[in-house]
Design an enzyme around this catalytic site. Structure first.
Site, PDB file in Angstrom:
ATOM      1  N   CYS A 253       0.789  -1.232   0.000  1.00  0.00           N
ATOM      2  CA  CYS A 253       0.000   0.000   0.000  1.00  0.00           C
ATOM      3  C   CYS A 253       0.823   1.286   0.000  1.00  0.00           C
ATOM      4  O   CYS A 253       0.307   2.350  -0.338  1.00  0.00           O
ATOM      5  CB  CYS A 253      -0.947  -0.002   1.198  1.00  0.00           C
ATOM      6  SG  CYS A 253      -2.020  -1.444   1.256  1.00  0.00           S
TER       7      CYS A 253
ATOM      8  N   ASN B 196     -10.259   0.194  -1.027  1.00  0.00           N
ATOM      9  CA  ASN B 196      -8.811   0.175  -0.833  1.00  0.00           C
ATOM     10  C   ASN B 196      -8.174  -0.422  -2.080  1.00  0.00           C
ATOM     11  O   ASN B 196      -8.334  -1.611  -2.359  1.00  0.00           O
ATOM     12  CB  ASN B 196      -8.491  -0.658   0.416  1.00  0.00           C
ATOM     13  CG  ASN B 196      -7.004  -0.778   0.700  1.00  0.00           C
ATOM     14  OD1 ASN B 196      -6.166  -0.613  -0.177  1.00  0.00           O
ATOM     15  ND2 ASN B 196      -6.672  -1.102   1.942  1.00  0.00           N
TER      16      ASN B 196
ATOM     17  N   HIS C  59      -2.874   6.879   2.044  1.00  0.00           N
ATOM     18  CA  HIS C  59      -3.357   5.620   1.486  1.00  0.00           C
ATOM     19  C   HIS C  59      -4.811   5.439   1.888  1.00  0.00           C
ATOM     20  O   HIS C  59      -5.179   5.633   3.054  1.00  0.00           O
ATOM     21  CB  HIS C  59      -2.503   4.460   2.009  1.00  0.00           C
ATOM     22  CG  HIS C  59      -3.138   3.128   1.791  1.00  0.00           C
ATOM     23  ND1 HIS C  59      -3.619   2.739   0.559  1.00  0.00           N
ATOM     24  CD2 HIS C  59      -3.396   2.106   2.642  1.00  0.00           C
ATOM     25  CE1 HIS C  59      -4.152   1.534   0.675  1.00  0.00           C
ATOM     26  NE2 HIS C  59      -4.020   1.121   1.922  1.00  0.00           N
TER      27      HIS C  59
END
Length: 313
Positions: free
Chosen positions: A112, A269, A239
């Protein structure tokens, strides 16, 4: 002295949208349960598009917005944790699709935090004189890793890509600040994608506690290294892990004048794609202006983190 800056951005998401109500037909969940825990309403899921397709689409848009041509690129970096092919790597495949001649091309996998890592390495290469103009891409097909019977993970992730054209400028025009990066490998098993038929799993509470306690001080350190007070930031793109995590970090950061990216609500996500995807959307909508100082900060699997302050293209 040579520095670098982002001159343009682009993003791409596959057209198929998966809603919370759609997921409620697959697992024991509902819209309220998902939104109260992670803040997500929808996510985009690739059907026919490969990872290279996603990355190429975003890169083409970034190039078009920049007014540069593929033939002017000499470095291609792709941040991803979902590449299936080991060789050629995703960066080389994207370069071939775009017609980039003889570039340095490599993938980077810090999950990520990947885009911030990739952006830092491109900046370093340009500062060292090893490149003059780069394509930096974050692209993920997270749906390939999802167990659609596990409601703790299948509600979280989506697919997409974001890209930036980065080029050399004189030091006084620098648009990418010093990176703050690192990891906590002893906690690396908190988020894992393992095996030949990989499935993602995570220890949600461990990740939540780590992100909401450790990331804000590191984000402030990133601002300090860039010579900017968080109060002077115009944007904060973390993120897009979880809306509760994003809001907790933003509240601790102390950036009252910053636009906070919350693309997780619509996109889920998307791992290494989440920062460039969210940043590109903010610029496209006019919520950020050219020259605005924006803090980027990625964190997640590893547990790795990286961030830098950039100036908007």
């Amino acid at each position: 002295m040579t520095a670098s800056r982002i001159v343009a951005l682009g993003h791409y998401q596959p057209p198929k949208v998966l809603t919370n109500d759609d997921l409620a037909k697959l697992v024991d969940t509902d819209d309220e349960w998902i939104r109260s825990r992670v803040g997500i309403r929808t996510r985009h899921i690739a059907v026919d598009e490969t990872l290279v397709d996603l990355a190429t689409e975003a890169a083409q848009k970034a190039l078009a917005h920049s007014g540069r041509h593929a033939q002017e690129i000499d470095l291609v970096v792709v941040a991803t944790c979902t590449a299936i092919e080991r060789s050629p790597n995703t960066a080389a495949a994207v370069a071939a699709r775009l017609g980039v001649p003889s570039p340095a091309a490599y993938d980077i996998n810090t999950v990520c935090s990947g885009f911030s890592y990739a952006l830092a390495t491109a900046d370093h290469a340009i500062r060292a004189g090893a490149a003059t103009r780069a394509l930096v891409i974050g692209a993920e097909r997270m749906s390939d890793t999802i167990d659609w019977t596990d409601r703790s993970t299948c509600v979280i992730f989506g697919d997409g890509a974001g890209a930036a054209v980065v080029e050399a400028v004189p030091d006084e025009q620098a648009g990418i600040g010093p990176v703050v990066w690192g990891s906590e490998p002893e906690k690396g098993d908190a988020v894992v994608i393992t095996g030949w038929d990989p499935t993602i799993s995570q220890v949600g509470q461990t990740v939540f506690r780590w992100a909401t306690t450790k990331i804000a001080p590191l984000a402030r350190e990133t601002c300090f290294k860039a010579g900017i007070d968080p109060a002077d930031l115009k944007g904060f793109v973390a993120h897009q892990a979880n809306l509760r995590i994003i809001d907790a970090i933003a509240n601790k950061l102390g950036a009252p004048n910053a636009v906070i990216a919350r693309d997780v609500i619509e996109s889920g996500n998307t791992s290494a794609a989440s920062i460039p995807l969210a940043l590109s959307k903010l610029v496209e909508r006019g919520e950020l202006s050219s020259g605005d100082p924006v803090l980027l900060f990625g964190f997640g699997g590893g547990l790795a983190y990286a961030g830098q302050v950039i100036r908007c293209p």
